[in-house]
Design an enzyme around this catalytic site. Sequence first.
Site, PDB file in Angstrom:
ATOM      1  N   GLY A   1       2.775   1.772  10.778  1.00 25.84           N
ATOM      2  CA  GLY A   1       4.060   2.982  10.902  1.00 25.84           C
ATOM      3  C   GLY A   1       4.880   3.483  11.880  1.00 25.84           C
TER       4      GLY A   1
ATOM      5  N   SER B   1       3.577  -2.556  10.255  1.00 21.17           N
ATOM      6  CA  SER B   1       5.522  -2.375  10.263  1.00 21.17           C
ATOM      7  C   SER B   1       5.761  -3.994  10.018  1.00 21.17           C
ATOM      8  CB  SER B   1       5.788  -1.294  12.006  1.00 21.17           C
ATOM      9  OG  SER B   1       4.881  -0.664  12.177  1.00 21.17           O
TER      10      SER B   1
ATOM     11  N   HIS C   1      -8.978   0.806   5.695  1.00 19.65           N
ATOM     12  CA  HIS C   1      -8.069   0.785   5.624  1.00 19.65           C
ATOM     13  C   HIS C   1      -8.306   1.606   7.807  1.00 19.65           C
ATOM     14  CE1 HIS C   1      -4.104   2.162   7.330  1.00 19.65           C
ATOM     15  NE2 HIS C   1      -3.506   1.133   5.907  1.00 19.65           N
TER      16      HIS C   1
ATOM     17  N   GLU D   1      -4.394  -5.169  10.470  1.00 20.59           N
ATOM     18  CA  GLU D   1      -3.952  -4.591  11.103  1.00 20.59           C
ATOM     19  C   GLU D   1      -3.888  -3.590  11.995  1.00 20.59           C
ATOM     20  OE1 GLU D   1      -1.785  -2.496   7.176  1.00 20.59           O
ATOM     21  OE2 GLU D   1      -3.433  -1.725   7.129  1.00 20.59           O
TER      22      GLU D   1
ATOM     23  N   GLY E   1       2.927  -1.239   4.586  1.00 20.19           N
ATOM     24  CA  GLY E   1       3.252   0.082   3.759  1.00 20.19           C
ATOM     25  C   GLY E   1       4.263   0.580   3.490  1.00 20.19           C
ATOM     26  N   GLY E   2       4.930   1.057   4.554  1.00 21.71           N
ATOM     27  CA  GLY E   2       6.010   2.137   3.731  1.00 21.71           C
ATOM     28  C   GLY E   2       7.139   1.331   3.543  1.00 21.71           C
TER      29      GLY E   2
ATOM     30  N   GLU F   1      -7.004   4.138   7.707  1.00 19.14           N
ATOM     31  CA  GLU F   1      -6.263   6.070   8.261  1.00 19.14           C
ATOM     32  C   GLU F   1      -7.856   6.434   7.605  1.00 19.14           C
ATOM     33  OE1 GLU F   1      -2.102   4.611   7.723  1.00 19.14           O
ATOM     34  OE2 GLU F   1      -2.943   5.707   5.787  1.00 19.14           O
TER      35      GLU F   1
ATOM     36  N   ASN G   1       0.615  -0.887   0.271  1.00 19.97           N
ATOM     37  CA  ASN G   1      -0.198  -0.023   0.320  1.00 19.97           C
ATOM     38  C   ASN G   1       0.986   1.319   0.194  1.00 19.97           C
ATOM     39  OD1 ASN G   1      -2.027   1.960   0.226  1.00 19.97           O
ATOM     40  ND2 ASN G   1      -2.546   1.440   2.886  1.00 19.97           N
ATOM     41  N   TRP G   2       0.865   2.149  -0.913  1.00 22.98           N
ATOM     42  CA  TRP G   2       2.136   3.233  -1.316  1.00 22.98           C
ATOM     43  C   TRP G   2       1.330   3.869  -0.584  1.00 22.98           C
ATOM     44  CZ3 TRP G   2       4.873   4.254  -6.793  1.00 22.98           C
ATOM     45  CH2 TRP G   2       6.046   3.043  -6.545  1.00 22.98           C
ATOM     46  N   LYS G   3       0.086   4.225  -0.375  1.00 21.38           N
ATOM     47  CA  LYS G   3      -0.854   5.472   0.479  1.00 21.38           C
ATOM     48  C   LYS G   3      -0.602   7.205  -0.514  1.00 21.38           C
ATOM     49  CE  LYS G   3      -0.229   3.063   4.932  1.00 21.38           C
ATOM     50  NZ  LYS G   3       0.060   3.450   6.006  1.00 21.38           N
TER      51      LYS G   3
END
Length: 401
Positions: free
Chosen positions: A323, A361, A247, A317, A382-383, A249, A164-166
């Site tokens: 993150g 993470s 999600h 999640e 994610g990241g 967020e 997920n590049w967000k």
Amino acid sequence: MFSIPGKQAVTLTPAAAKQIARLMQKQGSKGLRIGVKKGGCAGMEYTMDYVSDINPMDETVEQDGARVMIAPMAQMFLFGTEIDYETGLIESGFQVPQSQCRGCLRLRRIDQVPRSRGLRAGRADPGAAGVRRRPRLPRLPQSLNTCPNAKRMGKKMRKLAAGNWKMNGTEADLGEIDALLAAHPSPRCEMLICPPATLVARMAGRAAQGLMVGGQDCHPKTSGAHTGDVSAAMLADAGASHVILGHSERRADHGETDSLVRLKAEAAWGAGLVAIVCVGETEAQRDAGQTLDVIGAQLAGSVPEAATAANTVIAYEPVWAIGTGRTPTTAEIAEVHAFLRARLAERFSDAEGFRLLYGGSVKPSNAAEIFAVPNVDGALVGGASLKAADFGGIVAALSAA
């Protein structure tokens, strides 16, 4: 919309084209439509019906006067399939590869599976003198028992590494996709990247067969006055096969509720997308001992009753781990994933086939440990998915799990 360059979803044998064209003319229909009732290597079931209307979302194949329309979900599984009618006048069917089992290239015909139920009680025998025979279009089930990898796969679908590049990435970052595919051209798991909506079409255009592309959200409506929103059909048209929904967020920043996520999942299926439904607790909820209650309520409210292992993925999640560099213990992950599996089993007959992803993470250094946890079928990353080297390490760990 799910096309592979230079390759259409289905081709027709001359006999199939001739018979379909004849029945179209006889019934005054627009063509033969292939849809999916149930999905997955453990029990694919197709429907075949002559229809009077054309659905613009279908892929249309026209050949020798015959028209075959393939529903979006069916398109995901039928690339390169050859439709072939039987010579008998009562039964008809088509050849189809085992869809989710990579390496299972055996084709099946309708005469190799149990026939659909015959004549209803009280009906005349079509073989009797003076009785007009009429072709029937049976559903085509696929049995896992015919799959040479059945013992190894059981009812599970392939594990999934989803990135997920967000709100990150521009065209300059698409070189990471090239590097990822060069390093992992044929992984033993499925790879999916969900970039911002601005990059979906461009990423899909350069992604090879080993990589799928998805969206990060979709609107529950197919179109309309919804400034700034993207529909599931638009994502599919851009080349997406999946979409992340619910999600944390989105739930926190945009006030998304379980009922809204449920509507979005149904919209995703309508466009032929696989819905990745996210659930997870906040740090305060975990500290209060409410983790399973929160996740159970999200699962019940966000996942529609029509969910199957083929059209839905569940991602756990924990909000406090996204993150932050913090991750739950393997025992905590195991507890939640076992709970999710049990709750799915209460509602769905193919619960064992649902893929349960862990997210929060995940990185190359902890991926192998996480993937060793029971009921963890992959990760939502994610990241670490932004760089080919990092995401590739996670892919390698999942392939080895």
